[in-house]
Motif scaffolding. Structure first.
Motif, short mmCIF file in Angstrom:
data_model
loop_
_atom_site.label_atom_id
_atom_site.label_comp_id
_atom_site.label_asym_id
_atom_site.label_seq_id
_atom_site.Cartn_x
_atom_site.Cartn_y
_atom_site.Cartn_z
N ILE A 1 -29.67 191.34 72.24
CA ILE A 1 -28.21 191.53 71.69
C ILE A 1 -27.34 192.64 72.43
N GLU A 2 -28.03 193.46 72.80
CA GLU A 2 -27.24 194.66 73.45
C GLU A 2 -26.58 194.26 74.52
N VAL B 1 -23.49 192.36 73.14
CA VAL B 1 -22.54 193.36 72.79
C VAL B 1 -22.00 194.38 73.72
N GLU C 1 -27.82 188.31 65.24
CA GLU C 1 -27.44 189.43 64.18
C GLU C 1 -26.63 190.62 65.08
N GLY C 2 -25.46 191.04 64.40
CA GLY C 2 -24.89 192.15 65.00
C GLY C 2 -23.73 191.58 66.05
N GLN D 1 -20.08 191.71 63.99
CA GLN D 1 -19.59 192.92 63.90
C GLN D 1 -18.84 193.29 65.03
N VAL D 2 -19.30 193.27 66.39
CA VAL D 2 -18.83 193.57 67.57
C VAL D 2 -17.37 193.02 67.86
N LEU E 1 -23.47 186.47 58.98
CA LEU E 1 -23.46 186.89 60.40
C LEU E 1 -22.04 187.29 60.87
#
Lengths: 414, 414
Positions: free
Chosen positions: A125-126, A129, A156-157, A160-161, A187
């Motif tokens: 994910i990073e 992101v 996931e995540g 938001q970004v 999500l």
């Protein structure tokens, strides 16, 4: 004159990643006589279908309806409606269908930034992101389940970004919807595209989609009404950059699916009957129970394949539950195995694309095809066909392992 | 949780200009289990469908296949594949669907020149010919049968002029194919789009098209292959102006329908079964006999409507044989009449669009709906409903006139 014979398709056990077998209730639904497109009885069925799609997509979105075309028509409808020429679009690619998103986005005039991951793996994910933060795209599009490699990307995540940088977040869930959880609202996904011919077990020919207010406000800003429907003839707004497709223009499709029922295409009646019945089956089974069934059959299939001494392809940490990829053993002609399975056992499994062509088989366990019976029949047939191709394996182990996984025991007659 | 009931559509006599009733044999075909998209049994059915489409389109073209979407997806596939941004396109408009051609062509980036004819009339060929000579467009697109006004445009002579100025000639035969002759080769039409849900009596959801070598050479020059299908990753040609749609890119669809079977979408299996069966029915009846059946029912319907004292709308010289437009009598609420017909007689007739909204009814006599039984039932119901709305007419005359037209006599029992 050439005679065209009565339709009489051979029975098939379809264990590909789509299209898969269709539930007989869905087949029956398509055999009902049609209704006119604006018949109140038909528009009621359209509204019911929207209601069920919201449950399938786990969303409170107002808009959830099918596009009348196969899955990629839904993808193109979403991308063409949300991308304006020159928009920066980020596509993390980890298989064939990421390339498809890229290619469609480019045809919409996007400036596409891609991340590429070696086939068989997915992104941390990073990585996604930080790419979003670096490139600040207008839209991020990603595949949830890549049938070409059998991998599933955690999501996931990301939503938001995307909101932080004001990007729209689009997910291609064609291969996962109905088989794996696709939690649109949780999500923070702005638009999702599902497929019918995979875990929903409805024939190809419709693409269910959903999108939220953020997506709607983008496409509504580009709206155009057909001249032939206006009373006064109307005039085009010269500043408008209209959606480049008419057929796949979500602002028009939305009007057609709204209480206004503004005429656009003629809804595909029999396919709508099919989708409605397929959704009823999903809701009757229950989403959680359905996902559990897909996992249980996956477990048994994997147990059987590994007990046969075959190797699974790809990173197991991100394996897609509804597609199992198997490395074709050294010295075995994968296409010959597939043909023998199809021609003599009536069982279809899939090959793959691009760099994986000839290297792996793909077995789908999707929807109506995702059953204990099908898994057991497929394992037994695969073993026999591999033996007939001269492959060395310990006969019997595959099915016994799968039967263990299912907890099958001989009946005890006292 | 809301309960969604078993599908149980009410029986309907559908006398609109589409969608119309589907032949039970076609409904049954859709209820057969599916085959995989690359199953040799399925690709053989695809090839048979192409063979039958060539006969339907009266063409020797290599390419004749359905686009997986409703009729306008076929129109957009043809226009988006043949029009490059900046190309001059001529569209003679005589109803709603001419506006649709214009709107789609504009979205493809065309510089569109239109001719407009008052609704209810069609063009003299000479008007179109001189506009082609004056504007020398790259493409001429015209509707063959305008369901919005019930008019049919003669096409003789346009193809020749298009060749003289090197323009492509595209015809929207969505509403006429299968009910009226569409002589693709004789009329030198470069690309034709047909519809399924009208005179073919197959549900909406596919758009059969055909195109010749002239059209093919234009779209082949714009070809692109999906990155995810290439073994080497490939590179884009920077000079290429690709077709703006992926889903509707005929160069890719053509590869999918060719013996190469290059993967594109997943063919809509059940709709393909339906189209194949619908085409078998057309060829079993025979094109000439089918056209004659459509004319005979039109004659009886007109006789009945006029004997009831109703007035037909539009120029009779160019009336479309499969759609009959009736002026709504002064003081009668057209929508109330339609509702009473639908709700109490189970018969659906249509209203119209734009400037004709609320002014005319449209009765289709298309495909399976085009039968003596349906015409007689519709005339009887319409008479009763008009009387119930306070319209003055001589009861009984309409049906007697239609029965005369059919040559019906009471059986003589000696």
């Amino acid at each position: 004159m050439k005679a065209y014979r009565d339709l009489s398709p051979s029975p098939r056990t379809i264990m590909t990643p789509g299209p898969v077998e269709v539930d007989p209730r869905v087949l029956r639904a398509m055999s009902f006589p049609i209704l006119g497109q604006f018949d109140p009885e038909f528009t009621a069925l359209m509204n019911e279908t929207m209601g069920m799609l919201r449950q399938l997509f786990m969303t409170g979105n107002e808009w959830a309806f099918p596009v009348d075309g196969t899955s990629r028509s839904g993808i193109e409808a979403v991308l063409a409606s949300l991308i304006e020429p020159g928009d920066k679009v980020l596509v993390p690619i980890y298989g064939r269908f990421g390339h498809l998103l890229t290619e469609i986005a480019k045809r919409c005039g996007a400036e596409v930034v891609t991340l590429e991951k070696e086939w068989g793996f997915v992104f941390d994910i990073e990585e996604i992101v930080s790419a979003i933060k670096q490139h600040r795209p207008k839209l991020v599009a990603i595949v949830h389940g890549e049938t070409s490699t059998g991998r599933m990307q955690p999501l996931e995540g990301i939503g938001q970004v995307c909101r932080e940088v004001d990007a729209l977040f689009v997910v291609d869930a064609v291969a996962t919807i109905g088989g794996v959880e696709v939690a649109t609202d949780r999500l923070l996904i702005d638009a999702v595209i599902g497929g019918t011919q995979k875990c929903l077990s409805v024939p190809a020919g419709m693409a269910p989609i959903t999108y939220n207010k953020r997506a709607e406000s983008k496409l509504q800003g580009r709206k155009k009404i057909e001249r032939g429907l206006m009373l006064d003839g109307g005039e085009d707004d010269p500043l408008l950059r209209p959606i480049q497709s008419n057929y796949l223009d979500l602002s028009q499709l939305q009007d057609y699916w709204s209480p206004d029922r503004l005429n656009h295409h003629t809804e595909a009646t029999s396919m709508l009957y099919a989708l409605r019945e397929g959704l009823r089956l999903v809701l009757e089974e229950g989403l959680e129970a359905r996902f559990a069934r897909h996992r249980a059959n996956e477990v048994a299939l994997i147990a059987g394949v590994e007990a046969m001494g075959l190797r699974l392809y790809g990173d197991p940490a991100c394996k897609m539950p509804v597609v199992t990829c198997i490395e074709i053993p050294e010295g075995i002609d994968g296409e010959s195995v597939r043909s023998m399975l199809l021609d003599h056992f009536g069982i279809e499994i899939a090959s793959s694309f691009g760099p994986l062509k000839g290297k792996i088989w793909r077995i789908g366990t999707m929807g109506y095809s995702c059953s204990k019976r099908n898994v057991l029949l497929t394992l037994g047939a695969l073993e026999a066909v591999l033996l007939r191709h001269g492959h060395k394996l310990d006969a019997g182990l595959g099915l016994q392992a799968a039967m263990d996984a299912y907890g099958m025991n001989a009946a005890v007659h006292s």
